[in-house]
Scaffold this motif. Sequence first.
Motif, PDB file in Angstrom:
ATOM      1  N   ALA A 100     136.256  36.346 205.635  1.00 49.41           N
ATOM      2  CA  ALA A 100     137.012  37.937 205.759  1.00 49.41           C
ATOM      3  C   ALA A 100     137.736  38.129 204.732  1.00 49.41           C
ATOM      4  O   ALA A 100     137.517  39.258 204.175  1.00 49.41           O
ATOM      5  N   ALA A 101     138.465  37.345 204.182  1.00 49.03           N
ATOM      6  CA  ALA A 101     139.035  37.618 202.933  1.00 49.03           C
ATOM      7  C   ALA A 101     138.191  37.859 201.633  1.00 49.03           C
ATOM      8  O   ALA A 101     138.796  38.759 201.072  1.00 49.03           O
ATOM      9  N   ALA A 102     137.258  37.125 201.593  1.00 48.13           N
ATOM     10  CA  ALA A 102     136.279  37.239 200.450  1.00 48.13           C
ATOM     11  C   ALA A 102     135.565  39.058 200.541  1.00 48.13           C
ATOM     12  O   ALA A 102     135.603  39.531 199.632  1.00 48.13           O
ATOM     13  N   ARG A 103     135.290  39.016 202.032  1.00 51.49           N
ATOM     14  CA  ARG A 103     134.726  40.372 202.227  1.00 51.49           C
ATOM     15  C   ARG A 103     135.746  41.521 201.792  1.00 51.49           C
ATOM     16  O   ARG A 103     135.105  42.424 201.503  1.00 51.49           O
ATOM     17  N   ASP A 104     136.747  41.508 202.328  1.00 51.70           N
ATOM     18  CA  ASP A 104     137.779  42.380 201.801  1.00 51.70           C
ATOM     19  C   ASP A 104     137.979  42.600 200.315  1.00 51.70           C
ATOM     20  O   ASP A 104     138.450  43.592 199.760  1.00 51.70           O
ATOM     21  N   ARG A 105     137.600  41.701 199.571  1.00 53.05           N
ATOM     22  CA  ARG A 105     137.710  41.653 198.111  1.00 53.05           C
ATOM     23  C   ARG A 105     136.098  41.938 197.651  1.00 53.05           C
ATOM     24  O   ARG A 105     136.007  42.000 196.384  1.00 53.05           O
ATOM     25  N   GLY A 106     135.402  42.600 198.434  1.00 53.43           N
ATOM     26  CA  GLY A 106     133.981  42.933 198.003  1.00 53.43           C
ATOM     27  C   GLY A 106     132.861  41.834 197.673  1.00 53.43           C
ATOM     28  O   GLY A 106     131.946  42.299 197.030  1.00 53.43           O
ATOM     29  N   ILE A 107     133.133  40.878 198.227  1.00 49.41           N
ATOM     30  CA  ILE A 107     132.220  39.610 198.052  1.00 49.41           C
ATOM     31  C   ILE A 107     131.674  39.162 199.467  1.00 49.41           C
ATOM     32  O   ILE A 107     132.432  38.754 200.260  1.00 49.41           O
ATOM     33  N   ALA A 108     130.362  39.470 199.483  1.00 46.52           N
ATOM     34  CA  ALA A 108     129.510  39.176 200.782  1.00 46.52           C
ATOM     35  C   ALA A 108     129.442  37.556 200.465  1.00 46.52           C
ATOM     36  O   ALA A 108     129.410  36.898 199.749  1.00 46.52           O
ATOM     37  N   GLU A 109     129.474  37.061 201.890  1.00 44.99           N
ATOM     38  CA  GLU A 109     129.088  35.704 202.304  1.00 44.99           C
ATOM     39  C   GLU A 109     127.747  35.110 201.792  1.00 44.99           C
ATOM     40  O   GLU A 109     126.798  35.939 202.187  1.00 44.99           O
ATOM     41  N   ALA A 110     127.811  34.161 200.910  1.00 46.47           N
ATOM     42  CA  ALA A 110     126.531  33.498 200.728  1.00 46.47           C
ATOM     43  C   ALA A 110     125.993  32.940 201.899  1.00 46.47           C
ATOM     44  O   ALA A 110     126.667  32.356 202.765  1.00 46.47           O
ATOM     45  N   PRO A 111     124.640  33.200 202.234  1.00 45.67           N
ATOM     46  CA  PRO A 111     124.045  32.326 203.461  1.00 45.67           C
ATOM     47  C   PRO A 111     123.852  31.050 203.259  1.00 45.67           C
ATOM     48  O   PRO A 111     124.181  30.258 202.261  1.00 45.67           O
ATOM     49  N   GLY A 112     123.793  30.484 204.462  1.00 46.93           N
ATOM     50  CA  GLY A 112     123.893  28.930 204.417  1.00 46.93           C
ATOM     51  C   GLY A 112     122.813  28.022 203.542  1.00 46.93           C
ATOM     52  O   GLY A 112     122.699  27.043 203.458  1.00 46.93           O
ATOM     53  N   THR A 113     121.666  29.127 203.457  1.00 45.93           N
ATOM     54  CA  THR A 113     120.395  28.559 202.613  1.00 45.93           C
ATOM     55  C   THR A 113     120.513  28.816 201.080  1.00 45.93           C
ATOM     56  O   THR A 113     119.759  28.253 200.379  1.00 45.93           O
ATOM     57  N   ALA A 114     121.599  29.346 200.517  1.00 45.11           N
ATOM     58  CA  ALA A 114     121.911  29.670 199.363  1.00 45.11           C
ATOM     59  C   ALA A 114     121.935  28.225 198.444  1.00 45.11           C
ATOM     60  O   ALA A 114     122.368  27.410 199.126  1.00 45.11           O
ATOM     61  N   PRO A 115     121.459  28.098 197.425  1.00 43.91           N
ATOM     62  CA  PRO A 115     121.455  26.911 196.709  1.00 43.91           C
ATOM     63  C   PRO A 115     123.022  26.085 196.498  1.00 43.91           C
ATOM     64  O   PRO A 115     123.743  27.002 196.167  1.00 43.91           O
ATOM     65  N   VAL A 116     123.039  24.967 196.478  1.00 42.57           N
ATOM     66  CA  VAL A 116     124.159  24.138 195.768  1.00 42.57           C
ATOM     67  C   VAL A 116     124.054  23.987 194.495  1.00 42.57           C
ATOM     68  O   VAL A 116     122.979  23.356 194.154  1.00 42.57           O
ATOM     69  N   THR A 117     124.917  24.409 193.432  1.00 42.06           N
ATOM     70  CA  THR A 117     124.667  24.047 191.906  1.00 42.06           C
ATOM     71  C   THR A 117     126.121  23.627 191.686  1.00 42.06           C
ATOM     72  O   THR A 117     127.057  23.740 192.129  1.00 42.06           O
ATOM     73  N   GLU A 118     125.718  22.712 190.480  1.00 39.06           N
ATOM     74  CA  GLU A 118     127.035  22.372 189.655  1.00 39.06           C
ATOM     75  C   GLU A 118     127.279  23.219 188.756  1.00 39.06           C
ATOM     76  O   GLU A 118     126.601  23.707 187.919  1.00 39.06           O
ATOM     77  N   ILE A 119     128.617  23.474 188.436  1.00 43.31           N
ATOM     78  CA  ILE A 119     128.995  24.222 187.294  1.00 43.31           C
ATOM     79  C   ILE A 119     129.020  23.281 186.066  1.00 43.31           C
ATOM     80  O   ILE A 119     129.473  22.186 186.076  1.00 43.31           O
TER      81      ILE A 119
ATOM     82  N   PRO B 219     119.152  17.608 206.443  1.00 47.46           N
ATOM     83  CA  PRO B 219     120.066  18.474 206.704  1.00 47.46           C
ATOM     84  C   PRO B 219     120.706  18.944 205.249  1.00 47.46           C
ATOM     85  O   PRO B 219     120.907  18.206 204.587  1.00 47.46           O
ATOM     86  N   PRO B 220     121.022  20.271 205.165  1.00 47.61           N
ATOM     87  CA  PRO B 220     121.531  20.644 203.874  1.00 47.61           C
ATOM     88  C   PRO B 220     122.702  19.781 203.267  1.00 47.61           C
ATOM     89  O   PRO B 220     122.644  19.542 201.986  1.00 47.61           O
ATOM     90  N   VAL B 221     123.638  19.449 204.195  1.00 47.60           N
ATOM     91  CA  VAL B 221     124.609  18.714 203.832  1.00 47.60           C
ATOM     92  C   VAL B 221     124.274  17.302 203.229  1.00 47.60           C
ATOM     93  O   VAL B 221     124.935  16.958 202.248  1.00 47.60           O
ATOM     94  N   LEU B 222     123.343  16.701 204.052  1.00 47.55           N
ATOM     95  CA  LEU B 222     122.816  15.167 203.604  1.00 47.55           C
ATOM     96  C   LEU B 222     122.332  15.421 202.389  1.00 47.55           C
ATOM     97  O   LEU B 222     122.381  14.452 201.481  1.00 47.55           O
ATOM     98  N   ALA B 223     121.326  16.319 202.087  1.00 51.89           N
ATOM     99  CA  ALA B 223     120.821  16.533 200.946  1.00 51.89           C
ATOM    100  C   ALA B 223     121.807  16.618 199.920  1.00 51.89           C
ATOM    101  O   ALA B 223     121.657  16.122 198.614  1.00 51.89           O
ATOM    102  N   MET B 224     122.891  17.508 199.907  1.00 54.04           N
ATOM    103  CA  MET B 224     123.967  17.720 199.046  1.00 54.04           C
ATOM    104  C   MET B 224     124.653  16.512 198.806  1.00 54.04           C
ATOM    105  O   MET B 224     124.890  15.973 197.469  1.00 54.04           O
ATOM    106  N   MET B 225     124.747  15.776 199.770  1.00 48.44           N
ATOM    107  CA  MET B 225     125.403  14.329 199.506  1.00 48.44           C
ATOM    108  C   MET B 225     124.666  13.277 198.541  1.00 48.44           C
ATOM    109  O   MET B 225     125.417  12.652 197.697  1.00 48.44           O
ATOM    110  N   ARG B 226     123.624  13.416 198.827  1.00 47.43           N
ATOM    111  CA  ARG B 226     122.661  12.540 197.947  1.00 47.43           C
ATOM    112  C   ARG B 226     122.499  12.890 196.623  1.00 47.43           C
ATOM    113  O   ARG B 226     122.965  12.103 195.548  1.00 47.43           O
ATOM    114  N   ARG B 227     122.582  14.153 196.497  1.00 44.09           N
ATOM    115  CA  ARG B 227     121.991  14.673 195.108  1.00 44.09           C
ATOM    116  C   ARG B 227     123.250  14.621 194.104  1.00 44.09           C
ATOM    117  O   ARG B 227     122.972  14.458 192.807  1.00 44.09           O
ATOM    118  N   TYR B 228     124.547  14.770 194.702  1.00 43.60           N
ATOM    119  CA  TYR B 228     125.621  14.962 194.059  1.00 43.60           C
ATOM    120  C   TYR B 228     126.605  13.805 194.410  1.00 43.60           C
ATOM    121  O   TYR B 228     127.834  13.564 193.882  1.00 43.60           O
TER     122      TYR B 228
END
Length: 336
Positions: free
Chosen positions: A297-316, A135-144
Amino acid sequence: MTSTVAALVTDPDGRILLTPGRSAGPGLPAVALRPGETPRAAAGRAVALGAAGLVPRVGGPLVLDWAAGSAYHVFEAGEAGASAVRRITAGGTAGFVDLAELPTETDPVEVRRIAAALAARAGESTVYLEDGRPPPVLAMMRRYRIAPRLHGGAAWRWHTGPVPADLPVRHAWVWLFVPDGRVVVYVDVHGTAGLPGGTLETVDHGDPVAAAVREVREETQIEMTPPVHLGYLVDAPPGGPTVGRVRLAAVVTRIGRSAPDPATGTVHRRLLVPPRLVAELCGWGPGADGQTRAAVAAARDRGIAEAPGTAPVTEIPPDGSGILTGVRLLRPTDPT
């Protein structure tokens, strides 16, 4: 619910034992779990049925996969010795296959399960999958290194609109979007994940926006557009005062180098997470759907489209560079 139990057997060269008799083609030796039978015993029976009657000394579970309402277990059945390999392959039905050849020999879900089982064997661990994938969140928990946690926030009630005058505001947190539609989530040294923001202090003069700007800067060294109000959560703990917890939304404008949080002296990790995974990662429960929709919705109002749930999780990165397009690195000489 049905349960299928399979066994991972390899030969001395690391090839994987596949047996016939499955609708999707060859796969790991597998059987349906019988009433009263333990999964480990079923794993031994699976190998015996598909491998010339040989019964392995079965080890522990490697994979638990949940797919289409059925449980699929893979147990460790070890390495087959040279004589066992000869007996198995002499029958002409079962055989050993190189890992690289699996995609042409069996279906994609089975390939994913086998790869996960081999990784679990190497790490002496057990892997949980859903339809052959973590599951995406479980993989994220392990990685980070995000720790499991039971969060009281699952009981907080979401409300849109301004905070009532008689409800004291305790915290203000920000859905902080980057241009690609992901959201900043911080992870502290204890493995707790959350949105940046925090407690209103005296210096904030009761203003949730001022508190959010200050806390985001202190926790994540990030600058943002003026936050907009999304709504608030009502926290009414047993025996304690009822308080409000405000949710805001903003867009990242500049990212600074990681630095210790003045309140704790620790440096938080900064992740970029698809919005639809934030609530589960932070442990808010399904009741957080309303605020997630409001933030998107607030992000969309500011011109930012929602990232899909399959988008990668990355660390800054600690220096804040090399991760975002359209966001400037905050230099130490820049005004804040």
